[in-house]
Design a protein around this motif. Structure first.
Motif, PDB file in Angstrom:
ATOM      1  N   LEU A  63      15.356 -12.684  -2.396  1.00 38.09           N
ATOM      2  CA  LEU A  63      15.952 -11.690  -3.290  1.00 38.09           C
ATOM      3  C   LEU A  63      16.642 -12.349  -4.470  1.00 38.09           C
ATOM      4  CD1 LEU A  63      17.529  -9.402  -0.536  1.00 38.09           C
ATOM      5  CD2 LEU A  63      15.389  -9.032  -1.768  1.00 38.09           C
ATOM      6  N   THR A  64      17.130 -13.554  -4.256  1.00 41.97           N
ATOM      7  CA  THR A  64      17.876 -14.304  -5.250  1.00 41.97           C
ATOM      8  C   THR A  64      17.685 -15.783  -4.955  1.00 41.97           C
ATOM      9  OG1 THR A  64      20.122 -14.817  -6.027  1.00 41.97           O
ATOM     10  CG2 THR A  64      19.934 -14.004  -3.792  1.00 41.97           C
ATOM     11  N   LYS A  65      18.073 -16.665  -5.879  1.00 43.77           N
ATOM     12  CA  LYS A  65      17.924 -18.092  -5.614  1.00 43.77           C
ATOM     13  C   LYS A  65      18.862 -18.559  -4.503  1.00 43.77           C
ATOM     14  CE  LYS A  65      21.051 -19.794  -9.173  1.00 43.77           C
ATOM     15  NZ  LYS A  65      21.170 -20.674 -10.325  1.00 43.77           N
ATOM     16  N   ARG A  66      19.841 -17.748  -4.140  1.00 46.04           N
ATOM     17  CA  ARG A  66      20.767 -18.104  -3.053  1.00 46.04           C
ATOM     18  C   ARG A  66      20.221 -17.739  -1.670  1.00 46.04           C
ATOM     19  NH1 ARG A  66      24.985 -20.074  -5.346  1.00 46.04           N
ATOM     20  NH2 ARG A  66      25.726 -19.388  -7.358  1.00 46.04           N
ATOM     21  N   LEU A  67      19.236 -16.855  -1.616  1.00 49.20           N
ATOM     22  CA  LEU A  67      18.588 -16.477  -0.359  1.00 49.20           C
ATOM     23  C   LEU A  67      17.108 -16.773  -0.514  1.00 49.20           C
ATOM     24  CD1 LEU A  67      18.581 -15.117   2.446  1.00 49.20           C
ATOM     25  CD2 LEU A  67      18.230 -12.941   1.265  1.00 49.20           C
ATOM     26  N   ASN A  68      16.610 -17.725   0.259  1.00 50.41           N
ATOM     27  CA  ASN A  68      15.200 -18.071   0.118  1.00 50.41           C
ATOM     28  C   ASN A  68      14.599 -18.508   1.433  1.00 50.41           C
ATOM     29  OD1 ASN A  68      15.237 -21.286  -0.088  1.00 50.41           O
ATOM     30  ND2 ASN A  68      16.953 -20.520  -1.274  1.00 50.41           N
ATOM     31  N   TYR A  69      13.297 -18.580   1.429  1.00 45.94           N
ATOM     32  CA  TYR A  69      12.567 -19.116   2.581  1.00 45.94           C
ATOM     33  C   TYR A  69      11.980 -20.452   2.171  1.00 45.94           C
ATOM     34  CZ  TYR A  69       8.133 -17.665   0.448  1.00 45.94           C
ATOM     35  OH  TYR A  69       7.059 -17.525  -0.382  1.00 45.94           O
ATOM     36  N   TYR A  70      11.665 -21.265   3.160  1.00 52.14           N
ATOM     37  CA  TYR A  70      11.091 -22.575   2.872  1.00 52.14           C
ATOM     38  C   TYR A  70      10.122 -22.961   3.968  1.00 52.14           C
ATOM     39  CZ  TYR A  70      14.722 -24.187   6.090  1.00 52.14           C
ATOM     40  OH  TYR A  70      15.530 -24.361   7.185  1.00 52.14           O
ATOM     41  N   TYR A  71       9.243 -23.874   3.622  1.00 48.62           N
ATOM     42  CA  TYR A  71       8.256 -24.400   4.564  1.00 48.62           C
ATOM     43  C   TYR A  71       7.941 -25.826   4.145  1.00 48.62           C
ATOM     44  CZ  TYR A  71       5.268 -23.049   0.690  1.00 48.62           C
ATOM     45  OH  TYR A  71       4.724 -22.897  -0.562  1.00 48.62           O
ATOM     46  N   GLY A  72       7.465 -26.620   5.090  1.00 51.05           N
ATOM     47  CA  GLY A  72       7.146 -27.988   4.731  1.00 51.05           C
ATOM     48  C   GLY A  72       6.575 -28.784   5.887  1.00 51.05           C
ATOM     49  N   ALA A  73       6.444 -30.081   5.630  1.00 50.07           N
ATOM     50  CA  ALA A  73       5.886 -31.000   6.622  1.00 50.07           C
ATOM     51  C   ALA A  73       6.481 -32.382   6.405  1.00 50.07           C
ATOM     52  CB  ALA A  73       4.374 -31.058   6.507  1.00 50.07           C
ATOM     53  N   GLY A  74       6.438 -33.193   7.457  1.00 51.40           N
ATOM     54  CA  GLY A  74       6.970 -34.543   7.349  1.00 51.40           C
ATOM     55  C   GLY A  74       6.636 -35.377   8.568  1.00 51.40           C
ATOM     56  N   VAL A  75       7.377 -36.463   8.718  1.00 54.82           N
ATOM     57  CA  VAL A  75       7.167 -37.389   9.822  1.00 54.82           C
ATOM     58  C   VAL A  75       8.442 -37.516  10.637  1.00 54.82           C
ATOM     59  CG1 VAL A  75       5.393 -38.708   8.631  1.00 54.82           C
ATOM     60  CG2 VAL A  75       7.768 -39.396   8.426  1.00 54.82           C
ATOM     61  N   SER A  76       8.272 -37.940  11.885  1.00 51.82           N
ATOM     62  CA  SER A  76       9.424 -38.163  12.755  1.00 51.82           C
ATOM     63  C   SER A  76       9.180 -39.396  13.613  1.00 51.82           C
ATOM     64  CB  SER A  76       9.663 -36.953  13.658  1.00 51.82           C
ATOM     65  OG  SER A  76       8.580 -36.785  14.553  1.00 51.82           O
ATOM     66  N   MET A  77      10.285 -39.993  14.026  1.00 53.96           N
ATOM     67  CA  MET A  77      10.207 -41.107  14.962  1.00 53.96           C
ATOM     68  C   MET A  77      11.473 -41.096  15.786  1.00 53.96           C
ATOM     69  SD  MET A  77      10.774 -44.180  12.218  1.00 53.96           S
ATOM     70  CE  MET A  77      10.987 -45.472  13.383  1.00 53.96           C
ATOM     71  N   GLY A  78      11.416 -41.711  16.949  1.00 51.69           N
ATOM     72  CA  GLY A  78      12.611 -41.722  17.776  1.00 51.69           C
ATOM     73  C   GLY A  78      12.386 -42.372  19.122  1.00 51.69           C
ATOM     74  N   ILE A  79      13.363 -42.146  19.977  1.00 49.25           N
ATOM     75  CA  ILE A  79      13.309 -42.584  21.362  1.00 49.25           C
ATOM     76  C   ILE A  79      13.495 -41.327  22.199  1.00 49.25           C
ATOM     77  CG2 ILE A  79      14.446 -43.972  23.133  1.00 49.25           C
ATOM     78  CD1 ILE A  79      15.319 -45.844  20.832  1.00 49.25           C
ATOM     79  N   GLU A  80      12.473 -41.011  23.023  1.00 48.00           N
ATOM     80  CA  GLU A  80      12.484 -39.744  23.742  1.00 48.00           C
ATOM     81  C   GLU A  80      12.030 -39.908  25.182  1.00 48.00           C
ATOM     82  OE1 GLU A  80      11.135 -36.193  21.420  1.00 48.00           O
ATOM     83  OE2 GLU A  80      10.280 -37.727  20.118  1.00 48.00           O
ATOM     84  N   GLU A  81      12.329 -38.871  25.964  1.00 48.80           N
ATOM     85  CA  GLU A  81      11.828 -38.834  27.339  1.00 48.80           C
ATOM     86  C   GLU A  81      10.437 -38.221  27.344  1.00 48.80           C
ATOM     87  OE1 GLU A  81      13.745 -35.886  30.002  1.00 48.80           O
ATOM     88  OE2 GLU A  81      14.810 -35.257  28.205  1.00 48.80           O
ATOM     89  N   SER A  82       9.686 -38.524  28.382  1.00 49.16           N
ATOM     90  CA  SER A  82       8.324 -38.025  28.506  1.00 49.16           C
ATOM     91  C   SER A  82       8.135 -37.475  29.914  1.00 49.16           C
ATOM     92  CB  SER A  82       7.335 -39.162  28.240  1.00 49.16           C
ATOM     93  OG  SER A  82       6.012 -38.704  28.364  1.00 49.16           O
ATOM     94  N   ARG A  83       7.499 -36.312  30.007  1.00 50.61           N
ATOM     95  CA  ARG A  83       7.180 -35.705  31.310  1.00 50.61           C
ATOM     96  C   ARG A  83       5.675 -35.523  31.395  1.00 50.61           C
ATOM     97  NH1 ARG A  83      11.672 -31.566  30.270  1.00 50.61           N
ATOM     98  NH2 ARG A  83      13.466 -32.627  31.124  1.00 50.61           N
ATOM     99  N   GLN A  84       5.073 -36.228  32.320  1.00 51.60           N
ATOM    100  CA  GLN A  84       3.624 -36.161  32.461  1.00 51.60           C
ATOM    101  C   GLN A  84       3.283 -35.590  33.833  1.00 51.60           C
ATOM    102  OE1 GLN A  84       1.742 -39.947  32.037  1.00 51.60           O
ATOM    103  NE2 GLN A  84      -0.271 -39.058  31.710  1.00 51.60           N
ATOM    104  N   LYS A  85       2.476 -34.522  33.850  1.00 50.00           N
ATOM    105  CA  LYS A  85       2.044 -33.908  35.107  1.00 50.00           C
ATOM    106  C   LYS A  85       0.767 -34.577  35.589  1.00 50.00           C
ATOM    107  CE  LYS A  85       4.031 -29.382  34.254  1.00 50.00           C
ATOM    108  NZ  LYS A  85       3.781 -27.947  34.142  1.00 50.00           N
TER     109      LYS A  85
END
Length: 183
Positions: A63-85
């Protein structure tokens, strides 16, 4: 054409939730051109999962520049747990400390009021290396303080462009005068 986003730089906190649990993080957004930002997120659940994300986002006004929607893409990296069945043995193998690399998508809405930027988003992650399951979706709520207002960032950019034009014009005139003198 109206361009979404009324700030140049903002930073704050992000609370997120997915199947594995809740995460708390820091988020910084920097506008790199009209309607386009880069967002950096560092988040952790303070036990087994810590990730960093760099996401390029396109902003559009609702409705205004103060209220907007956004979308995008990127990359990530980290240290995570994994659950394998393992269906054959009906076991779940859970490991921790796995180095991960993935692709992020993001879609959300944001509102900027009184120098605070609030956003609600959905951020799916497609894991390439290091974690099972390969897909994880996350809902996040962010509250960021506007550190540099959009009009201030625009003013600085206009000043830099003016200085460049003057330098180019001065160089052109100096070259023209030199070429006339050398004839």
């Amino acid at each position: 054409m109206a361009i979404g986003q009324s700030y140049g730089t903002s930073g704050g906190l992000r609370l997120a939730n997915n199947d594995q649990g809740r995460m708390l993080g820091l988020t910084v957004q920097q506008r790199i051109e009209k309607g386009l930002t880069i967002e950096g997120i560092i988040q952790s659940d303070f036990s087994y999962n810590t990730t960093a994300h760099a996401i390029l986002e396109r902003h559009r006004p609702l409705l205004t520049k103060r209220l907007n929607y956004y979308y995008g893409a990127g990359v990530s990296m980290g240290i995570e747990e994994s659950r394998q069945k393992v269906p054959e043995s009906m076991q779940i193998i859970q490991t921790y400390g796995n180095g991960t690399l993935g692709v992020d998508l993001i879609g959300g809405v944001e509102l900027t009021l009184l120098g605070i930027n609030f956003s609600l988003d959905y951020k799916p992650n497609i894991n390439i290396v290091g974690r099972e399951p390969w897909y994880s979706g996350q809902v996040g709520i962010s509250a960021r303080s506007v550190l540099v207002k959009g009009n201030k960032q625009n003013k600085k950019k206009r000043q830099r462009n003016r200085q460049k034009r003057r330098a180019n014009q001065d160089g052109f005139f100096h070259n023209l005068i030199d070429s006339i003198k050398n004839k």
